[in-house]
Design an enzyme around this catalytic site. Structure first.
Site: not given
Ligand code: 5GP
Ligand code: ZN
Length: 107
Positions: A7, A30, A46, A93, A98, A100
């Protein structure tokens, strides 16, 4: 939502380079890429996890639109193949609550 990093990115409280932005969805790289191309496609609304989607036309269209945007980015980059993934829940994982869509590809 307070304390949600995505957010904050959406609201431009954290500066980020957007690959795509429209009234409903953004996409950005990422921070910790798992492949040569690693883009996150994120709705501005969100929603913590896929389990929290409403069975409404609004949410169904939103997730469909995320997929089309991922396809468009893959097309623009002329990727020969790519993966699209939602991690749902901590045990799968998910670390950012939020929703994605991960687009990953080595080209
Ligand atoms: P999840 O594991 O929740 O499916 O994926 C979250 C992803 O967000 C991870 O691949 C992580 O590297 C990425 N990520 C976490 N914090 C940030 C951030 O502040 N900026 C960006 N661009 N990516 C982020
Ligand atoms: Zn959010």
């Amino acid at each position: 939502m307070d304390n949600c990093i995505f957010c904050k990115i959406i609201n431009k409280e954290i500066p980020s380079e957007f690959i795509h932005e429209d009234n409903e969805i953004i996409a950005f790289n990422d921070i910790n890429p798992a492949a040569k191309h690693h883009v996150l496609i994120v709705p501005k609304k969100h929603i913590p996890t896929i389990n929290d989607l409403n069975e409404s036309e609004e949410d169904e269209l939103l997730v469909g639109k995320m997929t089309v945007i991922a396809r468009n980015i893959a097309k623009e980059r002329e990727l020969s193949g790519y993966r699209l993934q939602f991690n749902v829940g901590r045990s799968a994982g998910q670390i950012i609550f939020h929703i994605h869509l991960h687009l990953t590809s080595d080209g």
